[in-house]
Design a protein around this motif. Structure first.
Motif, PDB file in Angstrom:
ATOM      1  N   LEU A  14       0.815  -1.208   0.000  1.00 54.66           N
ATOM      2  CA  LEU A  14       0.000   0.000   0.000  1.00 54.66           C
ATOM      3  C   LEU A  14       0.854   1.265   0.000  1.00 54.66           C
ATOM      4  O   LEU A  14       0.516   2.248  -0.666  1.00 54.66           O
ATOM      5  CB  LEU A  14      -0.954   0.000   1.192  1.00 54.66           C
ATOM      6  CG  LEU A  14      -2.063  -1.052   1.142  1.00 54.66           C
ATOM      7  CD1 LEU A  14      -2.852  -1.043   2.437  1.00 54.66           C
ATOM      8  CD2 LEU A  14      -2.975  -0.820  -0.050  1.00 54.66           C
ATOM      9  N   LEU A  15       1.947   1.264   0.731  1.00 54.08           N
ATOM     10  CA  LEU A  15       2.857   2.404   0.723  1.00 54.08           C
ATOM     11  C   LEU A  15       3.436   2.629  -0.670  1.00 54.08           C
ATOM     12  O   LEU A  15       3.555   3.774  -1.125  1.00 54.08           O
ATOM     13  CB  LEU A  15       3.981   2.211   1.735  1.00 54.08           C
ATOM     14  CG  LEU A  15       3.615   2.413   3.195  1.00 54.08           C
ATOM     15  CD1 LEU A  15       4.782   2.018   4.081  1.00 54.08           C
ATOM     16  CD2 LEU A  15       3.220   3.850   3.455  1.00 54.08           C
ATOM     17  N   GLN A  16       3.778   1.561  -1.338  1.00 57.41           N
ATOM     18  CA  GLN A  16       4.325   1.680  -2.679  1.00 57.41           C
ATOM     19  C   GLN A  16       3.274   2.188  -3.648  1.00 57.41           C
ATOM     20  O   GLN A  16       3.545   2.989  -4.524  1.00 57.41           O
ATOM     21  CB  GLN A  16       4.898   0.330  -3.133  1.00 57.41           C
ATOM     22  CG  GLN A  16       5.721   0.382  -4.392  1.00 57.41           C
ATOM     23  CD  GLN A  16       4.910   0.235  -5.647  1.00 57.41           C
ATOM     24  OE1 GLN A  16       3.857  -0.368  -5.655  1.00 57.41           O
ATOM     25  NE2 GLN A  16       5.413   0.799  -6.716  1.00 57.41           N
ATOM     26  N   ARG A  17       2.038   1.749  -3.500  1.00 55.22           N
ATOM     27  CA  ARG A  17       0.956   2.152  -4.405  1.00 55.22           C
ATOM     28  C   ARG A  17       0.549   3.619  -4.212  1.00 55.22           C
ATOM     29  O   ARG A  17       0.110   4.257  -5.150  1.00 55.22           O
ATOM     30  CB  ARG A  17      -0.272   1.274  -4.202  1.00 55.22           C
ATOM     31  CG  ARG A  17      -0.099  -0.168  -4.556  1.00 55.22           C
ATOM     32  CD  ARG A  17      -0.064  -0.401  -6.011  1.00 55.22           C
ATOM     33  NE  ARG A  17      -1.360  -0.032  -6.576  1.00 55.22           N
ATOM     34  CZ  ARG A  17      -1.578   0.186  -7.842  1.00 55.22           C
ATOM     35  NH1 ARG A  17      -0.617   0.058  -8.700  1.00 55.22           N
ATOM     36  NH2 ARG A  17      -2.765   0.524  -8.268  1.00 55.22           N
ATOM     37  N   THR A  18       0.676   4.137  -2.987  1.00 49.61           N
ATOM     38  CA  THR A  18       0.242   5.514  -2.719  1.00 49.61           C
ATOM     39  C   THR A  18       1.368   6.514  -2.938  1.00 49.61           C
ATOM     40  O   THR A  18       1.150   7.710  -2.820  1.00 49.61           O
ATOM     41  CB  THR A  18      -0.288   5.653  -1.282  1.00 49.61           C
ATOM     42  OG1 THR A  18       0.734   5.271  -0.361  1.00 49.61           O
ATOM     43  CG2 THR A  18      -1.522   4.805  -1.084  1.00 49.61           C
ATOM     44  N   ARG A  19       2.548   6.030  -3.238  1.00 46.60           N
ATOM     45  CA  ARG A  19       3.691   6.915  -3.465  1.00 46.60           C
ATOM     46  C   ARG A  19       3.490   7.707  -4.753  1.00 46.60           C
ATOM     47  O   ARG A  19       3.087   7.157  -5.764  1.00 46.60           O
ATOM     48  CB  ARG A  19       4.947   6.053  -3.580  1.00 46.60           C
ATOM     49  CG  ARG A  19       6.179   6.785  -3.287  1.00 46.60           C
ATOM     50  CD  ARG A  19       7.344   5.801  -3.237  1.00 46.60           C
ATOM     51  NE  ARG A  19       8.385   6.405  -4.035  1.00 46.60           N
ATOM     52  CZ  ARG A  19       9.025   5.807  -5.000  1.00 46.60           C
ATOM     53  NH1 ARG A  19       8.765   4.577  -5.297  1.00 46.60           N
ATOM     54  NH2 ARG A  19       9.947   6.425  -5.673  1.00 46.60           N
ATOM     55  N   ARG A  20       3.774   8.994  -4.692  1.00 50.57           N
ATOM     56  CA  ARG A  20       3.617   9.848  -5.877  1.00 50.57           C
ATOM     57  C   ARG A  20       4.686   9.567  -6.916  1.00 50.57           C
ATOM     58  O   ARG A  20       5.825   9.289  -6.588  1.00 50.57           O
ATOM     59  CB  ARG A  20       3.757  11.322  -5.488  1.00 50.57           C
ATOM     60  CG  ARG A  20       2.556  11.908  -4.923  1.00 50.57           C
ATOM     61  CD  ARG A  20       2.825  13.374  -4.836  1.00 50.57           C
ATOM     62  NE  ARG A  20       1.697  14.032  -4.237  1.00 50.57           N
ATOM     63  CZ  ARG A  20       1.615  15.320  -4.073  1.00 50.57           C
ATOM     64  NH1 ARG A  20       2.626  16.077  -4.450  1.00 50.57           N
ATOM     65  NH2 ARG A  20       0.571  15.868  -3.539  1.00 50.57           N
TER      66      ARG A  20
END
Length: 104
Positions: free
Chosen positions: A96-102
């Motif tokens: 999820l952190l990777q997916r929400t990274r700009r």
């Protein structure tokens, strides 16, 4: 189980390229995950093999001479469950952190 992990890794790679979801952190994490899972497999296999060499019935046989972490993992089902759930939660959080990274 290792075969299942291998198939999931192959599918993950295929979907990643197909939907153009490639990132530098994803590539690095994939390589790190591959090395860690291989190392874990080797540790588990060596533990099982050494169990048979000393004549135990099972690698899960916990006695007083066993490592404290090994004893906690196989001797306490709550701790074992916590470890399994925490590991999955870590994977989901990293995803999820990777997916929400700009994208820069």
């Amino acid at each position: 189980m290792f075969e299942f992990s291998f198939v999931c890794d192959a599918l993950d790679g295929w979907f990643t390229w197909k939907f153009n979801q490639v990132s530098t952190i994803g590539v690095v994490l994939d390589m790190v995950k591959d090395r860690i899972s291989t190392a874990c497999l080797l540790v588990i296999l060596s533990q099982v093999y050494s169990t048979f060499l000393v004549g135990k019935a099972s690698h899960k046989d916990v006695n007083d001479s066993t490592n404290w972490l090994f004893k906690a993992h196989y001797g306490n089902k709550m701790f074992m469950g916590y470890c399994c759930v925490a590991c999955e939660a870590l994977y989901i959080t990293l995803f999820l952190l990777q997916r929400t990274r700009r994208k820069i």
